[in-house]
Scaffold this motif. Sequence first.
Motif, mmCIF file in Angstrom:
data_model
loop_
_atom_site.group_PDB
_atom_site.id
_atom_site.type_symbol
_atom_site.label_atom_id
_atom_site.label_comp_id
_atom_site.label_asym_id
_atom_site.label_seq_id
_atom_site.Cartn_x
_atom_site.Cartn_y
_atom_site.Cartn_z
ATOM 1 N N VAL A 47 -1.522 -7.979 -0.646
ATOM 2 C CA VAL A 47 -2.570 -7.392 -0.325
ATOM 3 C C VAL A 47 -3.134 -7.152 0.995
ATOM 4 C CG1 VAL A 47 -5.103 -7.166 -1.216
ATOM 5 C CG2 VAL A 47 -3.391 -8.034 -2.917
ATOM 6 N N THR A 48 -2.979 -8.122 1.891
ATOM 7 C CA THR A 48 -3.413 -8.118 3.276
ATOM 8 C C THR A 48 -2.409 -7.074 3.749
ATOM 9 O OG1 THR A 48 -3.840 -10.613 3.222
ATOM 10 C CG2 THR A 48 -3.330 -9.583 5.245
ATOM 11 N N MET A 49 -0.897 -7.193 3.548
ATOM 12 C CA MET A 49 -0.211 -6.321 4.071
ATOM 13 C C MET A 49 -0.638 -4.863 3.754
ATOM 14 S SD MET A 49 1.791 -7.901 6.107
ATOM 15 C CE MET A 49 2.830 -6.518 6.701
ATOM 16 N N ALA A 50 -1.026 -4.569 2.465
ATOM 17 C CA ALA A 50 -1.018 -3.492 2.005
ATOM 18 C C ALA A 50 -2.324 -2.774 2.789
ATOM 19 C CB ALA A 50 -1.356 -3.342 0.542
ATOM 20 N N GLU A 51 -3.106 -3.525 3.474
ATOM 21 C CA GLU A 51 -4.416 -3.005 4.075
ATOM 22 C C GLU A 51 -3.799 -2.191 5.440
ATOM 23 O OE1 GLU A 51 -7.091 -6.333 5.008
ATOM 24 O OE2 GLU A 51 -7.209 -6.445 2.941
ATOM 25 N N LEU A 52 -2.531 -2.558 5.617
ATOM 26 C CA LEU A 52 -2.295 -1.884 7.219
ATOM 27 C C LEU A 52 -1.994 -0.330 6.807
ATOM 28 C CD1 LEU A 52 0.240 -4.403 8.359
ATOM 29 C CD2 LEU A 52 -1.921 -4.197 9.191
ATOM 30 N N PRO A 53 -2.354 0.467 7.579
ATOM 31 C CA PRO A 53 -2.304 1.903 7.382
ATOM 32 C C PRO A 53 -0.844 2.667 7.144
ATOM 33 C CG PRO A 53 -2.924 1.746 9.614
ATOM 34 C CD PRO A 53 -3.245 0.210 8.963
ATOM 35 N N HIS A 54 0.044 1.740 7.627
ATOM 36 C CA HIS A 54 1.383 2.251 7.747
ATOM 37 C C HIS A 54 2.286 1.734 6.459
ATOM 38 C CE1 HIS A 54 1.238 -1.285 10.385
ATOM 39 N NE2 HIS A 54 2.433 -1.474 10.070
ATOM 40 N N VAL A 55 1.536 0.681 5.872
ATOM 41 C CA VAL A 55 2.412 -0.139 4.877
ATOM 42 C C VAL A 55 1.776 0.560 3.353
ATOM 43 C CG1 VAL A 55 2.598 -2.189 3.521
ATOM 44 C CG2 VAL A 55 2.737 -2.165 6.154
ATOM 45 N N ARG A 56 2.694 0.877 2.698
ATOM 46 C CA ARG A 56 2.340 1.095 1.212
ATOM 47 C C ARG A 56 3.241 0.242 0.154
ATOM 48 N NH1 ARG A 56 1.052 6.589 -1.203
ATOM 49 N NH2 ARG A 56 1.844 6.736 -3.174
ATOM 50 N N ILE A 57 2.534 -0.249 -0.793
ATOM 51 C CA ILE A 57 2.920 -1.104 -1.739
ATOM 52 C C ILE A 57 2.640 -0.751 -3.287
ATOM 53 C CG2 ILE A 57 3.084 -3.510 -2.416
ATOM 54 C CD1 ILE A 57 2.598 -4.358 0.417
ATOM 55 N N GLN A 58 3.563 -0.486 -3.986
ATOM 56 C CA GLN A 58 3.599 -0.063 -5.469
ATOM 57 C C GLN A 58 4.194 -1.218 -6.236
ATOM 58 O OE1 GLN A 58 4.887 4.214 -4.689
ATOM 59 N NE2 GLN A 58 3.479 4.259 -6.484
ATOM 60 N N LEU A 59 3.523 -1.315 -7.346
ATOM 61 C CA LEU A 59 4.300 -2.476 -8.171
ATOM 62 C C LEU A 59 5.047 -1.538 -9.410
ATOM 63 C CD1 LEU A 59 1.825 -5.385 -8.768
ATOM 64 C CD2 LEU A 59 3.709 -5.234 -7.159
ATOM 65 N N LEU A 60 5.894 -1.976 -10.056
ATOM 66 C CA LEU A 60 6.575 -1.351 -11.097
ATOM 67 C C LEU A 60 6.596 -2.258 -12.229
ATOM 68 C CD1 LEU A 60 8.502 1.229 -11.632
ATOM 69 C CD2 LEU A 60 10.629 -0.278 -11.511
ATOM 70 N N LEU A 84 3.040 1.988 -10.273
ATOM 71 C CA LEU A 84 1.612 2.083 -10.359
ATOM 72 C C LEU A 84 1.297 2.682 -8.950
ATOM 73 C CD1 LEU A 84 0.559 -1.315 -12.248
ATOM 74 C CD2 LEU A 84 0.369 0.894 -13.198
ATOM 75 N N PRO A 85 0.015 3.305 -9.163
ATOM 76 C CA PRO A 85 -0.563 3.795 -7.519
ATOM 77 C C PRO A 85 -0.604 2.656 -6.703
ATOM 78 C CG PRO A 85 -1.796 4.821 -9.505
ATOM 79 C CD PRO A 85 -1.102 3.850 -10.126
ATOM 80 N N PRO A 86 -0.464 2.974 -5.467
ATOM 81 C CA PRO A 86 -0.196 1.730 -4.389
ATOM 82 C C PRO A 86 -1.610 0.991 -4.451
ATOM 83 C CG PRO A 86 -0.614 3.909 -3.323
ATOM 84 C CD PRO A 86 -0.422 4.017 -4.638
ATOM 85 N N VAL A 87 -1.430 -0.360 -3.795
ATOM 86 C CA VAL A 87 -2.453 -1.308 -3.586
ATOM 87 C C VAL A 87 -3.383 -0.637 -2.784
ATOM 88 C CG1 VAL A 87 -3.057 -3.462 -2.639
ATOM 89 C CG2 VAL A 87 -0.859 -3.280 -4.010
ATOM 90 N N ALA A 88 -4.815 -0.580 -2.896
ATOM 91 C CA ALA A 88 -5.747 -0.031 -2.142
ATOM 92 C C ALA A 88 -6.964 -0.930 -1.857
ATOM 93 C CB ALA A 88 -5.924 1.146 -2.374
ATOM 94 N N LEU A 89 -7.738 -0.872 -1.036
ATOM 95 C CA LEU A 89 -8.976 -1.556 -0.768
ATOM 96 C C LEU A 89 -9.873 -0.914 -1.888
ATOM 97 C CD1 LEU A 89 -9.347 -2.132 2.850
ATOM 98 C CD2 LEU A 89 -8.498 -3.791 1.328
ATOM 99 N N GLN A 90 -10.796 -1.793 -2.256
ATOM 100 C CA GLN A 90 -11.900 -1.324 -3.226
ATOM 101 C C GLN A 90 -12.604 -0.144 -2.903
ATOM 102 O OE1 GLN A 90 -12.340 -2.574 -6.224
ATOM 103 N NE2 GLN A 90 -10.843 -4.225 -6.486
ATOM 104 N N GLY A 91 -12.857 -0.103 -1.483
ATOM 105 C CA GLY A 91 -13.593 1.163 -1.073
ATOM 106 C C GLY A 91 -12.738 2.367 -0.916
ATOM 107 N N GLU A 92 -11.435 2.320 -0.968
ATOM 108 C CA GLU A 92 -10.713 3.293 -0.613
ATOM 109 C C GLU A 92 -10.290 3.736 -2.153
ATOM 110 O OE1 GLU A 92 -7.314 2.001 1.584
ATOM 111 O OE2 GLU A 92 -8.462 1.910 3.275
ATOM 112 N N ARG A 93 -10.640 3.146 -3.155
ATOM 113 C CA ARG A 93 -10.283 3.740 -4.699
ATOM 114 C C ARG A 93 -11.297 4.640 -5.108
ATOM 115 N NH1 ARG A 93 -9.822 -1.613 -8.198
ATOM 116 N NH2 ARG A 93 -8.852 -0.112 -9.786
ATOM 117 N N LYS A 94 -10.444 5.643 -5.626
ATOM 118 C CA LYS A 94 -11.222 6.890 -6.322
ATOM 119 C C LYS A 94 -11.556 6.752 -7.646
ATOM 120 C CE LYS A 94 -9.318 9.878 -2.507
ATOM 121 N NZ LYS A 94 -8.425 11.247 -2.602
#
Length: 252
Positions: free
Chosen positions: A151-164, A224-234
């Motif tokens: 989750v911490t790494m997913a906060e970086l703007p150049h890192v995208r993490i998805q779970l299958l 699934l859609p990538p890990v995103a911070l709560q504030g970024e979730r639409k």
Amino acid sequence: MSHIETGRTAIPEEKLRALAAAYGCTSHPLVDGLCELSEATGRGWWSPYKASHNARALDLAELEASAVAHRSFQWMYVPGLLQTVDYMRCLFESGQPDSPQAVDAGIEFRQRRQHVLADGSQRFHAVIHEAALLMKFVPGDVMRRQIEHLVTMAELPHVRIQLLPFKSDVNSTTPGAPFNILDSQVPELSTVYVEHPVSSVFLGDREHLTQYNSAFEHLSAVALPPVALQGERKCYTERDSLQLIQHLLYTL
């Protein structure tokens, strides 16, 4: 020619360009990229590790250092560039009956590889199967910290993490082995690294690049859609990777 192809003999730029022309290569970006490779020394931070690591590990580190983007798919493990030290140690100690010094060397080398994500110059996209976060070869507290680190790494703007998730629509053409795509500035010079416990391989021909690019696109589409911070979730009603992570953390 055989000495040039195996890297035992260097080739001057003018000869390389002449050979490319003779072979009918008309892509200027590709020829320029080949010339850059021919001028590279091959030495880097990984060079001092030649005595303790095999050639494939060194080649992977070199490819990671020069890539502009890195895409990783893993079934059973968290990608190496996203692993915590405790998670690494559990893997090395359970999978290889090496000395403590060898385990420490392996951890140090993997940590050095992770530096490519520090400055944000390389895009990193990982698709990780849900199974990788349920494996019991690491203690629960280690896995918890590892998941939190994702989750911490997913906060970086150049890192995208998805779970299958297990329920995803994965087709039968999906590669059975985990793989990494190291994207080059020149697409033709990109490389696929297919992991195997006996002998991992590097693939660079157009057919394999097309195959694995298509496979990763499909995996990303059904994950699934990538890990995103709560504030970024639409939307809070659709399932996403963060919700699955929170569920897994609850069950540990």
